[in-house]
Design a protein around this motif. Structure first.
Motif, PDB file in Angstrom:
ATOM      1  N   GLU A 208      80.333  49.033 -41.882  1.00  0.00           N
ATOM      2  CA  GLU A 208      81.250  47.967 -42.036  1.00  0.00           C
ATOM      3  C   GLU A 208      80.970  46.957 -41.154  1.00  0.00           C
ATOM      4  N   VAL A 209      79.818  46.762 -40.277  1.00  0.00           N
ATOM      5  CA  VAL A 209      79.623  45.954 -39.391  1.00  0.00           C
ATOM      6  C   VAL A 209      78.066  45.430 -39.735  1.00  0.00           C
ATOM      7  N   THR A 210      78.103  44.011 -39.711  1.00  0.00           N
ATOM      8  CA  THR A 210      76.737  43.325 -40.189  1.00  0.00           C
ATOM      9  C   THR A 210      75.794  43.184 -38.749  1.00  0.00           C
ATOM     10  N   LEU A 211      74.588  43.470 -39.069  1.00  0.00           N
ATOM     11  CA  LEU A 211      73.599  43.200 -37.870  1.00  0.00           C
ATOM     12  C   LEU A 211      72.665  42.266 -38.268  1.00  0.00           C
ATOM     13  N   ASP A 212      72.439  41.193 -37.295  1.00  0.00           N
ATOM     14  CA  ASP A 212      71.438  40.373 -37.449  1.00  0.00           C
ATOM     15  C   ASP A 212      70.669  40.337 -36.178  1.00  0.00           C
ATOM     16  N   THR A 213      69.363  39.592 -36.182  1.00  0.00           N
ATOM     17  CA  THR A 213      68.585  39.666 -34.670  1.00  0.00           C
ATOM     18  C   THR A 213      68.067  38.362 -34.715  1.00  0.00           C
ATOM     19  N   VAL A 214      68.117  37.873 -33.354  1.00  0.00           N
ATOM     20  CA  VAL A 214      67.635  36.282 -32.727  1.00  0.00           C
ATOM     21  C   VAL A 214      66.865  36.501 -31.930  1.00  0.00           C
ATOM     22  N   ILE A 215      65.686  35.826 -31.744  1.00  0.00           N
ATOM     23  CA  ILE A 215      64.775  35.759 -30.330  1.00  0.00           C
ATOM     24  C   ILE A 215      65.603  34.903 -29.426  1.00  0.00           C
ATOM     25  N   VAL A 216      65.420  35.245 -28.271  1.00  0.00           N
ATOM     26  CA  VAL A 216      66.309  34.732 -27.280  1.00  0.00           C
ATOM     27  C   VAL A 216      66.094  33.219 -26.925  1.00  0.00           C
ATOM     28  N   ASP A 217      65.115  32.703 -27.247  1.00  0.00           N
ATOM     29  CA  ASP A 217      64.879  31.339 -26.925  1.00  0.00           C
ATOM     30  C   ASP A 217      65.471  30.561 -28.022  1.00  0.00           C
ATOM     31  N   ALA A 218      65.467  31.084 -29.171  1.00  0.00           N
ATOM     32  CA  ALA A 218      66.307  30.500 -30.421  1.00  0.00           C
ATOM     33  C   ALA A 218      67.677  30.710 -30.085  1.00  0.00           C
ATOM     34  N   MET A 219      68.224  31.753 -29.430  1.00  0.00           N
ATOM     35  CA  MET A 219      69.557  32.032 -29.273  1.00  0.00           C
ATOM     36  C   MET A 219      70.113  30.983 -28.542  1.00  0.00           C
ATOM     37  N   ALA A 220      69.421  30.868 -27.444  1.00  0.00           N
ATOM     38  CA  ALA A 220      70.055  29.758 -26.434  1.00  0.00           C
ATOM     39  C   ALA A 220      70.435  28.404 -27.177  1.00  0.00           C
ATOM     40  N   ALA A 221      69.467  27.981 -28.198  1.00  0.00           N
ATOM     41  CA  ALA A 221      69.801  26.640 -28.749  1.00  0.00           C
ATOM     42  C   ALA A 221      70.953  26.825 -29.641  1.00  0.00           C
ATOM     43  N   LEU A 222      70.959  28.310 -30.393  1.00  0.00           N
ATOM     44  CA  LEU A 222      71.913  28.306 -31.430  1.00  0.00           C
ATOM     45  C   LEU A 222      73.366  28.360 -30.810  1.00  0.00           C
ATOM     46  N   LEU A 223      73.408  28.802 -29.530  1.00  0.00           N
ATOM     47  CA  LEU A 223      74.493  28.977 -28.845  1.00  0.00           C
ATOM     48  C   LEU A 223      75.185  27.703 -28.435  1.00  0.00           C
ATOM     49  N   VAL A 224      74.299  26.749 -28.169  1.00  0.00           N
ATOM     50  CA  VAL A 224      74.539  25.195 -27.929  1.00  0.00           C
ATOM     51  C   VAL A 224      75.020  24.663 -29.318  1.00  0.00           C
ATOM     52  N   ARG A 225      74.427  24.819 -30.455  1.00  0.00           N
ATOM     53  CA  ARG A 225      74.452  24.146 -31.715  1.00  0.00           C
ATOM     54  C   ARG A 225      75.756  24.771 -32.384  1.00  0.00           C
ATOM     55  N   ASP A 226      75.817  25.973 -32.366  1.00  0.00           N
ATOM     56  CA  ASP A 226      77.060  26.417 -33.314  1.00  0.00           C
ATOM     57  C   ASP A 226      77.561  27.847 -32.718  1.00  0.00           C
ATOM     58  N   PRO A 227      78.233  28.139 -31.448  1.00  0.00           N
ATOM     59  CA  PRO A 227      78.494  29.336 -30.994  1.00  0.00           C
ATOM     60  C   PRO A 227      79.251  30.168 -31.986  1.00  0.00           C
ATOM     61  N   ALA A 228      80.125  29.154 -32.847  1.00  0.00           N
ATOM     62  CA  ALA A 228      81.330  29.798 -33.590  1.00  0.00           C
ATOM     63  C   ALA A 228      80.501  30.839 -34.443  1.00  0.00           C
ATOM     64  N   ARG A 229      79.413  30.966 -34.800  1.00  0.00           N
ATOM     65  CA  ARG A 229      78.713  31.750 -35.823  1.00  0.00           C
ATOM     66  C   ARG A 229      78.561  33.212 -35.337  1.00  0.00           C
ATOM     67  N   PHE A 230      78.831  33.501 -34.001  1.00  0.00           N
ATOM     68  CA  PHE A 230      78.560  34.808 -33.370  1.00  0.00           C
ATOM     69  C   PHE A 230      79.684  35.421 -33.248  1.00  0.00           C
ATOM     70  N   ASP A 231      79.926  36.799 -33.160  1.00  0.00           N
ATOM     71  CA  ASP A 231      80.882  37.770 -32.816  1.00  0.00           C
ATOM     72  C   ASP A 231      80.487  38.417 -31.336  1.00  0.00           C
ATOM     73  N   VAL A 232      79.860  39.500 -31.614  1.00  0.00           N
ATOM     74  CA  VAL A 232      79.502  40.350 -30.524  1.00  0.00           C
ATOM     75  C   VAL A 232      77.856  39.993 -30.363  1.00  0.00           C
ATOM     76  N   VAL A 233      77.439  39.773 -29.264  1.00  0.00           N
ATOM     77  CA  VAL A 233      76.040  39.639 -29.025  1.00  0.00           C
ATOM     78  C   VAL A 233      75.694  40.917 -28.201  1.00  0.00           C
ATOM     79  N   VAL A 234      74.624  41.470 -28.483  1.00  0.00           N
ATOM     80  CA  VAL A 234      74.168  42.652 -27.810  1.00  0.00           C
ATOM     81  C   VAL A 234      72.657  42.326 -27.062  1.00  0.00           C
ATOM     82  N   THR A 235      72.285  42.615 -26.062  1.00  0.00           N
ATOM     83  CA  THR A 235      71.059  42.411 -25.428  1.00  0.00           C
ATOM     84  C   THR A 235      70.800  43.117 -24.266  1.00  0.00           C
ATOM     85  N   THR A 236      69.476  42.873 -23.696  1.00  0.00           N
ATOM     86  CA  THR A 236      68.962  43.859 -22.448  1.00  0.00           C
ATOM     87  C   THR A 236      69.357  43.049 -21.170  1.00  0.00           C
ATOM     88  N   ASN A 237      69.256  43.539 -20.360  1.00  0.00           N
ATOM     89  CA  ASN A 237      69.957  43.037 -18.897  1.00  0.00           C
ATOM     90  C   ASN A 237      69.742  41.736 -18.574  1.00  0.00           C
TER      91      ASN A 237
END
Length: 354
Positions: A208-237
């Motif tokens: 029931e849960v959707t998984l997508d993957t994002v490279i970390v440098d792109a993620m930094a840009a996407l968080l600034v551009r459109d953080p509302a698209r994200f729900d739970v973000v899991v990553t390394t330390n």
């Protein structure tokens, strides 16, 4: 619920006192039966005990149901052989607090750099990665090979990747049912490749849960551009450490970022910021980060024990924070006019009336 409370250094005692006022209000309102044991760690303990963390404190925390840790001035606490122990890193490792959960959301009444709303949680693996104090059984994972060459080792293991992924999917199943795995597998092919493989394996147990993957440098840009698209973000330390500070600031202030370090048996509430010695004792510090962290600790206890009163209390604290901020009952960094203690009392009053 038995809590060990460590006020810490700098602004720690002030924001801890405000947090305790809120917890006492929640205790009275929801009949939680909270019991507190106050202890010292950090600079005060170093001066009085010759060590920043006494063995007795560790035993007290192991016997309790949770730890509330105020900010500790860890600069200079680098030689354990001299009693210089960083309490935060010590408890994360010794209690196997493998999941650092860092929610970030916008609040009505608080201006944020993006001028748009979002609500997400960073789920950060907390026990390995590039952190040199956590990825070796003995010694340190930073090696000075020659006077001008240092090699830093990163440890990534399947069990740690699998359990942090599972924590993220469990959380997403209770939220908006979306997990984003952040990685650098295009460069760190083996380590982050294993992390992604673990996330995809765990995803099969949560259809029931959707998984997508994002490279970390792109993620930094996407968080600034459109953080509302994200729900739970899991990553390394290390990626999680950096991105969680970014999302807290994007919400309007790092002082709004709650944080809990949780394992299967123990959990530690900890403000997302430092000890801010430059404003210590001035009744100016924002107590909300530690208050929200304490609310998360209550929710963790509710999930572990099945006692819904703690979940109700946690929700009431979160709503009281939002209502107080919207009403301007906050410290100056959020546009309000209250001091630390008064801001804590305002939130406690709303909890009591909930």
């Amino acid at each position: 619920m038995r809590l060990v409370v460590v006020p810490g250094d700098g602004i720690g005692p002030e924001i801890t006192a405000a947090t305790m006022a809120v917890l006492r209000a929640a205790d009275m309102r929801f009949g939680l039966g909270l019991a507190y044991q106050e202890e010292r760690a950090g600079r005060e303990a170093m001066a009085r005990d010759g060590t920043s963390l006494r063995p007795e404190l560790f035993q007290a925390v192991k016997a309790a149901d949770g730890l509330v840790l105020g900010p500790v001035d860890s600069i200079g606490l680098g030689d354990p052989s001299k009693g210089e122990i960083n309490p935060s890193a010590f408890f994360r490792r010794k209690l196997d607090l493998y999941a650092n959960l860092r929610p970030a959301r916008t609040y009505p009444g608080v201006r944020n750099p993006l001028s748009r709303d979002f609500d997400l949680v960073i789920v950060r693996e907390n026990t390995e990665g590039f952190y040199a104090d956590r990825n070796m059984e003995e010694g340190n994972a930073e090696l000075r090979v020659t006077p001008d060459v240092v090699v830093s080792l990163r440890r990534i293991t399947w069990p740690c990747c699998e359990r942090i992924a599972r924590a993220a999917f469990r959380l997403a199943a209770r939220r908006r049912r979306k997990v984003t795995a952040v990685h650098k597998a295009n460069v760190l092919r083996k380590g982050d490749g294993m992390f992604l493989e673990a996330c995809r394996t765990v995803a099969k147990d949560f259809p029931e849960v959707t998984l997508d993957t994002v490279i970390v440098d792109a993620m930094a840009a996407l968080l600034v551009r459109d953080p509302a698209r994200f729900d739970v973000v899991v990553t390394t330390n290390m990626f999680g450490d950096i991105l969680s500070d970014l999302t807290a600031e994007l919400s309007g202030s790092i002082g709004l970022g709650g944080s809990i370090n949780a394992g299967d048996r123990y959990a530690m509430a900890q403000a997302a910021h430092g000890s801010a010695p430059d404003i210590a004792g001035q009744d100016r510090a924002n107590p909300i980060s530690l208050i929200l962290s304490a609310a998360m600790l209550l929710a963790w206890h509710a999930e572990r024990t099945g006692n819904n009163a703690f979940a109700s209390a946690s929700g009431a604290i979160e709503r009281a924070v939002a209502a107080s901020v919207a009403a301007g009952e906050s410290t100056r960094d959020l546009g309000g006019r209250l001091g630390t203690a008064e801001a804590g009392r305002a939130i406690a009053a709303r909890v009591a009336a909930s």
